[in-house]
Design an enzyme around this catalytic site. Structure first.
Site, PDB file in Angstrom:
ATOM      1  CE  LYS A   1      -1.926  -1.470   3.748  1.00 37.55           C
ATOM      2  NZ  LYS A   1      -2.786  -1.752   4.917  1.00 37.55           N
TER       3      LYS A   1
ATOM      4  CB  THR B   1      -7.388   8.398   6.482  1.00 40.07           C
ATOM      5  OG1 THR B   1      -6.287   8.872   7.301  1.00 40.07           O
ATOM      6  CG2 THR B   1      -7.644   9.396   5.360  1.00 40.07           C
TER       7      THR B   1
ATOM      8  N   GLY C   1      -8.618   3.806  10.155  1.00 42.18           N
ATOM      9  CA  GLY C   1      -9.222   2.523   9.829  1.00 42.18           C
ATOM     10  C   GLY C   1      -9.044   2.066   8.394  1.00 42.18           C
ATOM     11  CB  THR C   2      -7.288   3.456   5.419  1.00 42.36           C
ATOM     12  OG1 THR C   2      -6.076   3.697   6.151  1.00 42.36           O
ATOM     13  CG2 THR C   2      -8.031   4.757   5.228  1.00 42.36           C
ATOM     14  N   GLY C   3      -6.486   0.719   6.755  1.00 42.52           N
ATOM     15  CA  GLY C   3      -5.827  -0.575   6.576  1.00 42.52           C
ATOM     16  C   GLY C   3      -6.730  -1.743   6.951  1.00 42.52           C
ATOM     17  CB  CYS C   4      -8.950  -2.312   9.858  1.00 38.75           C
ATOM     18  SG  CYS C   4      -7.766  -1.968  11.167  1.00 38.75           S
TER      19      CYS C   4
END
Length: 267
Positions: free
Chosen positions: A174, A205, A207-210
């Site tokens: 990412k 932003t 929580g984007t990875g989860c």
């Protein structure tokens, strides 16, 4: 009607923007049945992580077996695992399950708070990544795991190769922390898929990875091949970031329900 079954193995975010809470919201939004194995509890809000307490490996194992042995599962997503013992416990469980696994090797929070003990990094490399269908590290996590530091888009290939050496079938690197457009690289070492989206002017932003990892797992459970699942997850997360909203005094969350916002009440 039978819904695809997706299991998240991750920590709790008391602020509701990341972790188990984000995972289950994503799964609901994408039309699968979400289930959970809680690995840790955090005291967390928009300003950061104020405390974290991991659960015993016995409790994690019992939750996993209770769900998988009775209900079954079509895909699994892992997030915060905190310690070497939990990493190894979860990796052993996953190895015997035989469904697609999306590993988000969570190392630090959005605010820079550590969520994985340094002593657990080797267990992630040697136990967890080898059972992953897709590994989804961000650039900080790539550096933690491999020592490769990504300064430009050209470095993403080198980063992916370094992650693939630990055994996941696919690596999704990412590149959201790079300047310019939001570009990610998905590769299995032979195919390369570049995923691009405009960089959005929204600081909310959390929580984007989860959310991305849970979306990938959801689309895999729905039957999409890995490249299509990741592309669909990228589109979903881009919309969620665009709709991210302020919450508390710090960084707000992405909006997991953004697709429903234009639907009039009662429909």
């Amino acid at each position: 009607m039978t819904l695809p079954l997706v299991l998240t193995v991750a920590g709790s975010d008391s602020g509701g923007g990341a972790g188990i809470q984000a995972d289950l919201k994503t799964m609901l939004a994408l039309g699968v049945h979400g289930m959970s194995v809680l690995t840790a509890v955090t005291a967390q809000n928009s300003l950061g992580v104020h405390g974290a307490w991991e659960l015993p490996a016995e409790a994690v194992r019992a939750q996993y077996r209770a769900v998988v042995d009775d209900i079954g599962v079509d895909a699994v997503k892992t997030g915060m695992l905190a310690s070497a013992e939990l990493v190894e416990t979860v990796a052993e469980l996953l190895a015997g399950t035989g469904v697609p696994v999306v590993v988000d090797p969570v190392g630090v929070s959005k605010h820079g708070d550590p969520l994985l003990a340094a002593s657990a990094l080797d267990s992630v490399r040697t136990k967890l990544l080898p059972v992953a269908t897709v590994a989804t590290p961000n650039l900080d996590e790539v550096a933690q795991l491999t020592g490769v530091r990504v300064e430009s888009e050209a470095d993403l290939v080198r980063a992916a190769d370094a992650v693939l050496e630990y055994g996941p079938r696919w690596a999704l690197i990412k590149g959201g922390h790079l300047a310019g457009e939001a570009v990610d690289l998905l590769t299995d070492g032979s195919e390369k898929h570049w995923l691009r989206a405009p960089r959005l002017d929204n600081r909310h932003t959390h929580g984007t990875g989860c959310t991305l990892a849970s979306a990938v797992a959801s689309y895999l459970a729905l039957g999409l091949p890995v490249p299509e699942a990741v592309a669909a997850a990228k589109r979903y997360v881009t919309g969620a970031i665009a709709a991210g909203f302020p919450l508390g005094g710090g960084i707000g969350p992405v909006d997991h329900g953004w697709r429903f916002r234009d639907v009039p009440a009662g429909e």
